[in-house]
Design a protein around this motif. Structure first.
Motif, PDB file in Angstrom:
ATOM      1  N   ILE A   1     -14.390   1.973  -7.904  1.00  0.00           N
ATOM      2  CA  ILE A   1     -15.129   2.893  -7.596  1.00  0.00           C
ATOM      3  C   ILE A   1     -13.757   3.434  -6.382  1.00  0.00           C
ATOM      4  CG2 ILE A   1     -17.817   2.926  -7.839  1.00  0.00           C
ATOM      5  CD1 ILE A   1     -17.585   2.789  -4.598  1.00  0.00           C
ATOM      6  N   GLY A   2     -13.045   3.155  -6.036  1.00  0.00           N
ATOM      7  CA  GLY A   2     -11.131   3.508  -5.548  1.00  0.00           C
ATOM      8  C   GLY A   2     -12.494   3.532  -3.918  1.00  0.00           C
ATOM      9  N   ILE A   3     -11.414   4.516  -3.325  1.00  0.00           N
ATOM     10  CA  ILE A   3     -11.322   4.972  -1.652  1.00  0.00           C
ATOM     11  C   ILE A   3     -10.587   6.159  -1.656  1.00  0.00           C
ATOM     12  CG2 ILE A   3     -11.128   4.461   0.832  1.00  0.00           C
ATOM     13  CD1 ILE A   3     -11.385   1.328  -0.029  1.00  0.00           C
ATOM     14  N   ALA A   4     -11.825   7.042  -0.499  1.00  0.00           N
ATOM     15  CA  ALA A   4     -11.063   8.449  -1.087  1.00  0.00           C
ATOM     16  C   ALA A   4     -10.039   8.128   0.198  1.00  0.00           C
ATOM     17  CB  ALA A   4     -12.589   9.565  -0.849  1.00  0.00           C
ATOM     18  N   ALA A   5      -9.095   9.425   0.036  1.00  0.00           N
ATOM     19  CA  ALA A   5      -8.122   9.497   1.014  1.00  0.00           C
ATOM     20  C   ALA A   5      -8.196   9.700   2.382  1.00  0.00           C
ATOM     21  CB  ALA A   5      -6.668  10.333   0.980  1.00  0.00           C
ATOM     22  N   GLU A   6      -9.610   9.975   3.095  1.00  0.00           N
ATOM     23  CA  GLU A   6      -9.523  10.487   3.779  1.00  0.00           C
ATOM     24  C   GLU A   6     -10.813   9.296   4.728  1.00  0.00           C
ATOM     25  OE1 GLU A   6     -13.597  12.445   1.463  1.00  0.00           O
ATOM     26  OE2 GLU A   6     -10.985  12.454   1.479  1.00  0.00           O
ATOM     27  N   HIS A   7     -11.620   8.493   3.575  1.00  0.00           N
ATOM     28  CA  HIS A   7     -12.247   7.637   4.213  1.00  0.00           C
ATOM     29  C   HIS A   7     -11.167   5.479   4.518  1.00  0.00           C
ATOM     30  CE1 HIS A   7     -16.039   8.861   3.303  1.00  0.00           C
ATOM     31  NE2 HIS A   7     -15.319   8.870   2.351  1.00  0.00           N
ATOM     32  N   LEU A   8      -9.201   5.996   3.817  1.00  0.00           N
ATOM     33  CA  LEU A   8      -8.681   4.985   4.405  1.00  0.00           C
ATOM     34  C   LEU A   8      -8.185   4.108   6.007  1.00  0.00           C
ATOM     35  CD1 LEU A   8      -5.908   5.790   1.857  1.00  0.00           C
ATOM     36  CD2 LEU A   8      -7.579   3.628   1.492  1.00  0.00           C
ATOM     37  N   PRO A   9      -8.288   5.461   7.041  1.00  0.00           N
ATOM     38  CA  PRO A   9      -8.069   4.749   7.844  1.00  0.00           C
ATOM     39  C   PRO A   9      -9.542   4.251   8.323  1.00  0.00           C
ATOM     40  CG  PRO A   9      -7.449   7.465   7.076  1.00  0.00           C
ATOM     41  CD  PRO A   9      -8.210   7.139   6.601  1.00  0.00           C
ATOM     42  N   GLN A  10     -10.373   4.385   8.324  1.00  0.00           N
ATOM     43  CA  GLN A  10     -11.638   3.780   8.267  1.00  0.00           C
ATOM     44  C   GLN A  10     -12.273   2.657   8.180  1.00  0.00           C
ATOM     45  OE1 GLN A  10     -11.788   8.032   7.799  1.00  0.00           O
ATOM     46  NE2 GLN A  10     -10.870   7.710   9.810  1.00  0.00           N
ATOM     47  N   ILE A  11     -11.530   2.404   6.982  1.00  0.00           N
ATOM     48  CA  ILE A  11     -12.008   1.266   5.960  1.00  0.00           C
ATOM     49  C   ILE A  11     -12.113  -0.290   6.909  1.00  0.00           C
ATOM     50  CG2 ILE A  11     -11.200   2.590   4.229  1.00  0.00           C
ATOM     51  CD1 ILE A  11      -9.674   0.332   3.242  1.00  0.00           C
ATOM     52  N   PHE A  12     -11.558  -0.242   7.636  1.00  0.00           N
ATOM     53  CA  PHE A  12     -11.078  -1.342   9.004  1.00  0.00           C
ATOM     54  C   PHE A  12     -11.928  -1.472   9.489  1.00  0.00           C
ATOM     55  CE2 PHE A  12      -6.863  -1.737   6.374  1.00  0.00           C
ATOM     56  CZ  PHE A  12      -7.891  -3.243   5.705  1.00  0.00           C
ATOM     57  N   ASP A  13     -12.837  -0.727   9.959  1.00  0.00           N
ATOM     58  CA  ASP A  13     -14.155  -0.418  11.147  1.00  0.00           C
ATOM     59  C   ASP A  13     -14.808  -1.372  10.550  1.00  0.00           C
ATOM     60  OD1 ASP A  13     -12.269   1.233  12.342  1.00  0.00           O
ATOM     61  OD2 ASP A  13     -13.191   2.781  12.069  1.00  0.00           O
ATOM     62  N   GLU A  14     -15.713  -1.206  12.011  1.00  0.00           N
ATOM     63  CA  GLU A  14     -16.813  -2.415  12.309  1.00  0.00           C
ATOM     64  C   GLU A  14     -17.943  -1.816  11.106  1.00  0.00           C
ATOM     65  OE1 GLU A  14     -15.610  -2.413  14.757  1.00  0.00           O
ATOM     66  OE2 GLU A  14     -14.925  -4.408  15.059  1.00  0.00           O
TER      67      GLU A  14
ATOM     68  N   SER B   1      -7.310   5.358  -4.165  1.00  0.00           N
ATOM     69  CA  SER B   1      -8.120   7.296  -4.257  1.00  0.00           C
ATOM     70  C   SER B   1      -9.651   6.782  -4.809  1.00  0.00           C
ATOM     71  CB  SER B   1      -6.974   7.699  -5.064  1.00  0.00           C
ATOM     72  OG  SER B   1      -6.322   7.431  -6.910  1.00  0.00           O
ATOM     73  N   ALA B   2     -10.232   7.612  -5.060  1.00  0.00           N
ATOM     74  CA  ALA B   2     -11.380   7.408  -5.384  1.00  0.00           C
ATOM     75  C   ALA B   2     -10.978   7.879  -6.548  1.00  0.00           C
ATOM     76  CB  ALA B   2     -12.037   8.886  -5.157  1.00  0.00           C
ATOM     77  N   GLY B   3     -12.237   6.815  -7.387  1.00  0.00           N
ATOM     78  CA  GLY B   3     -11.907   6.551  -8.818  1.00  0.00           C
ATOM     79  C   GLY B   3     -11.093   5.442 -10.304  1.00  0.00           C
ATOM     80  N   GLN B   4     -10.658   5.883  -8.829  1.00  0.00           N
ATOM     81  CA  GLN B   4      -8.596   4.806  -9.553  1.00  0.00           C
ATOM     82  C   GLN B   4      -9.067   2.893  -9.001  1.00  0.00           C
ATOM     83  OE1 GLN B   4      -7.145   6.503 -11.725  1.00  0.00           O
ATOM     84  NE2 GLN B   4      -8.421   8.301 -11.823  1.00  0.00           N
ATOM     85  N   GLY B   5     -10.089   2.918  -8.391  1.00  0.00           N
ATOM     86  CA  GLY B   5      -9.366   1.777  -8.516  1.00  0.00           C
ATOM     87  C   GLY B   5      -9.310   1.220  -6.494  1.00  0.00           C
ATOM     88  N   SER B   6      -8.716  -0.088  -6.666  1.00  0.00           N
ATOM     89  CA  SER B   6      -7.546  -0.343  -5.148  1.00  0.00           C
ATOM     90  C   SER B   6      -6.995  -1.222  -4.830  1.00  0.00           C
ATOM     91  CB  SER B   6      -9.483  -0.833  -3.975  1.00  0.00           C
ATOM     92  OG  SER B   6      -9.995   0.570  -3.978  1.00  0.00           O
TER      93      SER B   6
END
Length: 595
Positions: A382-395, A433-438
């Motif tokens: 499902i990928g990750i939207a750009a606005e979420h990338l800075p927070q994905i490593f937060d608990e 990116s959203a919908g494009q995998g990671s």
């Protein structure tokens, strides 16, 4: 000269913030108002009040258009966006005029409409009143006026018509109105309390910055809190893992021996729950140790291709069950890292890739670049939207799991990856990116070619037989539940098993004539000597210094574990996973009876 009305009105910061939020959400409230007005018009336009309703709709449409115009002006003119105060009067006035227009509609509808029309009228007015009250919660009287202007005439109209239906509707609307105003008041109080808390926090920060001594005390307090958390985890970790280990082994035993489908399905769920609890305990402990600086990597050369295969093996079945392609493309090479911590990083990344990929593939590949191996875990999920990338490593942050579905993890996996990657200098990076995998990428230092050639097969483990397991096993553990659970699992695999709670009991088993092919010993044996001493004593009694032995433990650090690793003994941290146990027993059989 008298000051302008806007200048005389005083608004708190919280009220201005809510006004700005109200302006930002104007489009949605405009859409709701437009749809509600249109539905009421369509229901009553053909009735006896049609002419009045048509006139009302024209005026109402003008009011809605003015509100939309105000929003467009605010959105397109930076000066207006920067000066919320200038928008106060137009926005507040348009809100009250809109509410008044709904109240006027109740007055204009002098004839009772069909049941469907009456229901739509009531639903529309209640919805508009509720939405406005929430948006005006910090405005006090403005919220009250808004709700009363809309619902007051409606209630009076229902009382005027009379009858059980309208009287019931009048009572319901009155209760909803009272509830709406009370809820708005409670929300206002909560928001004001939050604002006051923020102000107090800001004042505290200023005070701390002004006083160096207090700042130093705060740092010491924080360091003591981290140390206390580490002491808690260190003491609680062993006790948490013991019952978890017993539960997981018992569930696996039930799954192995049961022939009833319902029992097997239930035991599978128990195993999955135990695995999930284990992952949470491991992630929390890894994060805590990394934050406290107490995690010390055990640097050593290791075969990355072999480690990748080991980490991928348990995930291949999960990928196949979801219909995913699972590919690996790693050339044999040696890297310098901590095997256990690196395996943890890879396992978490693979689990995430499969968890959030519903179609396509998961691929692990690597290539050498500038003296380092660039290892990539790529998925078509499902990928990750750009606005979420800075927070994905937060608990506990999960961009793809807003409902907190336990099956999608707990939000600790990537936090653990980040902490351990920093510890191992893996330079973890992500592209998505959203919908494009990671694509997650790790950078591992290569072992010097000359040193690698001189190592031979060091750093590579001996592959275990996939079917043949050690037939006779002696288990030593001072925790009764873990001992019985582990013994039951091994017996369910068809093995001849003896067990003891300490060294003396284990030696008695040997004196009785039992000759094990392998030993499984707990690292801590209460007040007795530890598991390492137990293994030495048992090997000495059998006059077999090469007897395969496995250490199981609920500890993940400290002198006990370091001593076991220094003795060259394989270690499995509780809860013991059956796949790990079978791998050891298969290796033990291969060593004792090579093909």
């Amino acid at each position: 000269m008298k000051p302008a009305l806007g200048a005389r009105l005083a608004f708190s910061d919280l009220q201005l913030q809510q006004l700005e939020q109200m302006i930002r959400s104007t489009v949605w409230s405009w859409l709701l108002a437009a749809v509600g007005g249109l539905l009421c018009y369509l229901e009553y336009a053909a009735g006896p009040d049609g002419a009045r309703v048509q006139a009302w709709f024209v005026v109402y449409g003008g009011i809605v258009a003015v509100r939309l115009g105000l929003w467009i002006a605010w959105a397109l003119r930076p000066g207006m966006r920067a000066n919320t105060q200038a928008m106060v009067l137009p926005i507040m006035a348009s809100n009250q005029v809109l509410a008044l227009s709904w109240g006027v509609l109740s007055v204009l509808l002098r004839h009772e409409g069909p049941a469907q029309a009456e229901a739509i009228l009531h639903i529309a007015m209640v919805t508009v009143a509720l939405g406005g009250a929430i948006r005006l919660s910090t405005m006090g009287r403005a919220a009250i006026a808004y709700v009363v202007l809309i619902l007051g005439p409606l209630v009076l109209r229902d009382i005027w018509f009379g009858g059980s239906y309208h009287l019931a509707m009048a009572l319901i609307v009155t209760l909803i109105g009272v509830y709406t105003l009370l809820s708005s008041r409670e929300l206002s109080s909560a928001l004001h309390e939050i604002q006051a808390q923020r102000r107090r926090n800001a004042e505290l920060v200023i005070a701390l910055r002004a006083e160096n001594e207090r700042s130093s005390a705060a740092r010491r307090t924080a360091e003591e809190a981290v140390a206390a958390r580490m002491r808690f985890f260190a003491s609680a970790n062993h006790d948490l893992r013991q019952p978890l280990n017993a539960m997981a082994l018992l569930a696996q035993t039930v799954h192995t021996v049961s022939t009833e489908r319902a029992v097997k399905e239930m035991s599978e769920q128990l195993v999955a729950c135990a695995d999930g609890m284990t992952d949470v305990v491991d992630d929390l402990l890894d994060i805590t140790r990394a934050d406290a600086g107490s995690a010390s990597p055990q640097w050593a050369p290791l075969a990355i291709d072999e480690l990748v295969r080991e980490c991928c093996r348990p995930h291949q079945a999960m990928a196949a069950a979801k219909g995913l392609r699972f590919e690996t493309a790693i050339e044999p090479c040696m890297v310098h890292s901590d095997r256990a911590l690196l395996a943890r990083v890879l396992t978490n990344l693979l689990a995430n890739a499969i968890r959030y990929t519903h179609a396509g593939q998961v691929r692990v590949d690597g290539r050498i670049d500038d003296g380092r191996l660039r290892l990539r875990i790529e998925d078509t999920g499902i990928g990750i939207a750009a606005e979420h990338l800075p927070q994905i490593f937060d608990e506990f942050y999960q961009a793809g799991n807003p409902a907190r579905d336990r099956r999608l993890g707990y939000g600790l996996g990537l936090a653990t990856v980040k902490r351990l990657s920093d510890l191992l200098d893996l330079r973890v990076a992500v592209r998505s990116s959203a919908g494009q995998g990671s694509v997650f990428e790790l950078h591992l230092p290569l072992v010097d070619a000359g040193a690698s050639d001189g190592m031979g097969d060091a750093g590579r483990s001996v592959p275990a037989s996939p079917t043949a397991l050690a037939a006779r096993v002696l288990v030593v553990d001072d925790d009764r539940d873990s001992l019985q659970a582990l013994r039951g699992l091994l017996v369910s695999w068809g093995m001849d098993v003896r067990s003891a709670s300490g060294i003396a009991g284990a030696l008695d088993v040997l004196r009785a004539g039992f000759r094990p092919n392998a030993l499984v010993v707990d690292l801590r044996l209460g007040s007795q000597a530890g598991g390492i001493q137990a293994i030495e004593a048992l090997r000495s009694s059998l006059n077999d210094a090469a007897l395969p032995a496995l250490i199981v433990t609920g500890d993940v650090g400290g002198d006990y574990l370091s001593a076991a690793q220094a003795a060259g003994l394989p270690v499995i941290v509780k809860p013991v996973r059956p796949s790990q146990l079978r791998a050891f027993l298969g290796h033990a059989q291969a060593v004792r009876d090579p093909v």
